[in-house]
Motif scaffolding. Structure first.
Motif, PDB file in Angstrom:
ATOM      1  N   ILE A 178       0.526  15.223  -2.705  1.00  0.00           N
ATOM      2  CA  ILE A 178       1.422  13.648  -2.259  1.00  0.00           C
ATOM      3  C   ILE A 178       0.208  12.527  -1.997  1.00  0.00           C
ATOM      4  CG2 ILE A 178       3.116  12.615  -1.045  1.00  0.00           C
ATOM      5  CD1 ILE A 178       4.006  15.522  -0.324  1.00  0.00           C
ATOM      6  N   ILE A 179       0.779  11.525  -2.041  1.00  0.00           N
ATOM      7  CA  ILE A 179      -0.827  10.809  -1.749  1.00  0.00           C
ATOM      8  C   ILE A 179       0.241   9.824  -1.657  1.00  0.00           C
ATOM      9  CG2 ILE A 179      -2.331   8.681  -3.592  1.00  0.00           C
ATOM     10  CD1 ILE A 179      -2.923  10.716  -5.178  1.00  0.00           C
ATOM     11  N   ILE A 180      -0.330   8.929  -0.462  1.00  0.00           N
ATOM     12  CA  ILE A 180       0.095   7.530  -0.203  1.00  0.00           C
ATOM     13  C   ILE A 180      -0.852   6.452   0.160  1.00  0.00           C
ATOM     14  CG2 ILE A 180       1.173   7.479   2.646  1.00  0.00           C
ATOM     15  CD1 ILE A 180       2.120   9.875   1.984  1.00  0.00           C
ATOM     16  N   THR A 181       0.304   5.703  -0.171  1.00  0.00           N
ATOM     17  CA  THR A 181      -0.549   4.330  -0.834  1.00  0.00           C
ATOM     18  C   THR A 181      -0.542   3.398  -0.365  1.00  0.00           C
ATOM     19  OG1 THR A 181       0.778   3.842  -2.968  1.00  0.00           O
ATOM     20  CG2 THR A 181      -1.456   5.992  -3.402  1.00  0.00           C
ATOM     21  N   ALA A 202       3.049  12.994  -6.612  1.00  0.00           N
ATOM     22  CA  ALA A 202       4.255  12.484  -6.344  1.00  0.00           C
ATOM     23  C   ALA A 202       3.067  11.340  -5.418  1.00  0.00           C
ATOM     24  CB  ALA A 202       5.289  12.811  -5.982  1.00  0.00           C
ATOM     25  N   TYR A 203       4.057  10.090  -5.314  1.00  0.00           N
ATOM     26  CA  TYR A 203       3.646   8.550  -4.679  1.00  0.00           C
ATOM     27  C   TYR A 203       4.396   8.575  -3.770  1.00  0.00           C
ATOM     28  CZ  TYR A 203      -0.710   8.812  -8.670  1.00  0.00           C
ATOM     29  OH  TYR A 203      -1.552   9.724  -8.600  1.00  0.00           O
ATOM     30  N   ILE A 204       4.585   7.775  -2.260  1.00  0.00           N
ATOM     31  CA  ILE A 204       4.498   7.791  -1.199  1.00  0.00           C
ATOM     32  C   ILE A 204       3.968   5.699  -0.862  1.00  0.00           C
ATOM     33  CG2 ILE A 204       5.648   7.123   1.073  1.00  0.00           C
ATOM     34  CD1 ILE A 204       6.208  10.171   0.759  1.00  0.00           C
ATOM     35  N   ARG A 205       5.021   4.681  -1.305  1.00  0.00           N
ATOM     36  CA  ARG A 205       3.945   3.619  -0.236  1.00  0.00           C
ATOM     37  C   ARG A 205       4.250   3.263   1.021  1.00  0.00           C
ATOM     38  NH1 ARG A 205       3.830  -0.984  -4.350  1.00  0.00           N
ATOM     39  NH2 ARG A 205       2.509  -1.658  -3.450  1.00  0.00           N
ATOM     40  N   GLN A 206       2.989   3.591   1.565  1.00  0.00           N
ATOM     41  CA  GLN A 206       2.620   2.652   3.114  1.00  0.00           C
ATOM     42  C   GLN A 206       3.375   1.178   3.043  1.00  0.00           C
ATOM     43  OE1 GLN A 206      -0.963   3.743   5.728  1.00  0.00           O
ATOM     44  NE2 GLN A 206       0.457   3.743   7.257  1.00  0.00           N
ATOM     45  N   LYS A 207       4.286   0.707   3.925  1.00  0.00           N
ATOM     46  CA  LYS A 207       4.215  -0.539   3.524  1.00  0.00           C
ATOM     47  C   LYS A 207       3.879  -1.316   4.755  1.00  0.00           C
ATOM     48  CE  LYS A 207       8.929   0.022   1.395  1.00  0.00           C
ATOM     49  NZ  LYS A 207      10.407   0.008   1.713  1.00  0.00           N
ATOM     50  N   GLN A 208       3.238  -0.980   5.510  1.00  0.00           N
ATOM     51  CA  GLN A 208       2.568  -1.406   6.672  1.00  0.00           C
ATOM     52  C   GLN A 208       1.385  -0.205   7.116  1.00  0.00           C
ATOM     53  OE1 GLN A 208       6.105  -2.036   9.550  1.00  0.00           O
ATOM     54  NE2 GLN A 208       5.770  -3.018   9.724  1.00  0.00           N
ATOM     55  N   ALA A 209       0.266  -0.971   7.617  1.00  0.00           N
ATOM     56  CA  ALA A 209      -0.795  -0.209   8.210  1.00  0.00           C
ATOM     57  C   ALA A 209      -0.415   0.429   9.797  1.00  0.00           C
ATOM     58  CB  ALA A 209      -2.308  -1.190   7.328  1.00  0.00           C
ATOM     59  N   LEU A 210       0.194   1.273   9.443  1.00  0.00           N
ATOM     60  CA  LEU A 210       0.890   1.487  10.857  1.00  0.00           C
ATOM     61  C   LEU A 210      -0.609   3.214  10.870  1.00  0.00           C
ATOM     62  CD1 LEU A 210       4.152   1.087  11.234  1.00  0.00           C
ATOM     63  CD2 LEU A 210       2.540   0.233  12.245  1.00  0.00           C
TER      64      LEU A 210
END
Length: 287
Positions: free
Chosen positions: A53-56, A99-107
Motif C-alpha cells: 500500500i503506497i500513500i501518495t 494499492a494506492y491511497i491519496r493523502q489529501k493534506q500533508a499531515l
C-alpha cells in the motif's frame, strides 16, 4: 499472525531535494538506475510480502506509472529486439500487488499510516520509508519479520548514531534482552543530546500491530502541524510491548543530499557492470 502487507508513506513534498522535486516525486529519484522506492518494494518482496500500500499525494502519479504496465515501451523494446531491457521493465510491473491511497493534506507520517487502516485490516504490517536505503545480505524487513514472529509484538529498526546526531532522529530508551534486541521503554522524538535517553535511533523500518491504528485515531498534531507516528507508538507502548532491533546492514539516509550521493557511489561500485570502470574513474580524480 504472518506479516503479509507493507505500507509506504510517500506523500511528502521532498523539499530537501528542491528544485529536482518540484515536478517529480522524491521517491522516484534514482540511485544509479533504479528509483528509491523500487529498492524498498524489492526489499519487502524479498522478505515474503507481496501486498503493498503506497500513500501518495498530489504530483505523485509517476510512482503509479512506474509500477504499472507500459504497453508502448514494452512493444517498442520487443520490436527492437531489446529482450534484456524488456525483461527488466516487465519485472517491475510484476513485483507485487500495489494499492494506492491519496493523502489529501500533508499531515505527517502518522496520518499517512492511519490512512492504510481499512486496507491493512486487523493484522500486523510493515512500514517502510523509501528514502531509507538499507543494503544487507538478509533484507532488513525480513530481519524484523523474524523478530516479530519470535516476540509477537511491534518491532522498530534501530541503529547507533553519534551523540551529536541524536537530535535528528527518534530515539529509544530500552532494555537489551539479547544481542541487538531491546524492549522499548520510551521513545523520544528528536531530543537534544543532553536529554537523549540513548544513541539508538529509529530508522525507516517497522513491523506494527493493528492496534497502532486505534492510537493514531486519537493523537493530535504537534508543533509542526503534523501527526507523528512516534506519538502513536508512545501511546501503544502503554498497552503492549514494543521491541527494537539493531538490524544488520548498511543504512543510507537518501533523504538528504550527502546520504543520497553516498548511496549512489557505493551502489555503483557494487555493480558488476559498472563497478570497475567507476572505481578507476574515482581513483583518477584530482579534485
Amino acid at each position: 499472525m504472518k506479516v503479509r502487507k507493507a505500507v509506504f508513506p510517500a506523500a511528502g513534498l521532498g523539499t530537501r531535494f528542491l528544485p529536482a522535486t518540484k515536478a517529480q516525486p522524491k521517491e522516484m529519484l534514482p540511485i544509479v538506475d533504479k528509483p528509491l522506492i523500487q529498492y524498498g518494494v524489492e526489499e519487502v518482496v524479498a522478505s515474503g510480502i507481496k501486498d503493498i500500500i503506497i500513500i501518495t499525494g498530489r504530483g505523485k502519479n509517476a510512482i503509479e506509472d512506474h509500477f504499472d504496465i507500459s504497453y508502448e515501451l514494452e512493444e517498442t523494446l520487443k520490436e527492437r529486439g531489446k529482450e534484456k531491457m524488456l525483461s527488466q521493465v516487465r519485472e517491475i510491473s510484476e513485483l507485487a500487488e500495489i494499492a494506492y491511497i491519496r493523502q489529501k493534506q500533508a499531515l505527517g507520517v502518522g496520518h499517512a499510516v492511519y490512512l492504510a487502516k481499512n486496507l491493512v485490516g486487523r493484522e500486523p504490517f510493515a512500514v517502510l520509508f523509501a528514502d531509507d536505503i538499507i543494503y544487507s545480505e538478509v533484507p532488513c524487513t525480513r530481519q524484523l519479520v523474524e523478530v516479530f514472529e519470535e516476540v509477537q509484538g511491534a518491532v522498530i529498526a534501530i541503529q547507533e548514531v553519534p551523540e551529536d546526531e541524536v537530535e535528528k532522529y527518534g530515539i529509544i530508551a530500552g532494555k537489551e534482552l539479547s544481542p541487538g534486541l531491546y524492549q522499548v521503554e520510551d521513545l523520544v522524538e528528536k531530543p537534544p543530546p543532553s536529554k537523549a535517553p540513548s544513541n539508538l535511533a529509529i530508522v525507516g523500518r517497522y513491523i506494527l500491530t493493528p492496534e497502532i491504528f486505534d492510537e493514531l485515531a486519537h493523537i493530535e498534531v504537534d508543533h509542526t502541524g503534523e501527526l507523528q507516528l512516534t506519538t502513536g507508538l508512545r501511546l501503544l507502548l502503554k498497552k503492549q510491548r514494543i521491541y527494537a532491533y539493531r538490524f544488520q546492514g548498511i543504512r543510507y539516509d537518501a533523504g538528504n543530499k550527502v546520504g543520497f550521493l553516498k548511496a549512489t557511489v557505493e551502489y555503483a561500485l557494487r555493480r558488476t557492470d559498472l563497478g570497475k570502470e567507476f572505481r578507476d574513474y574515482l581513483k583518477s580524480l584530482d579534485l
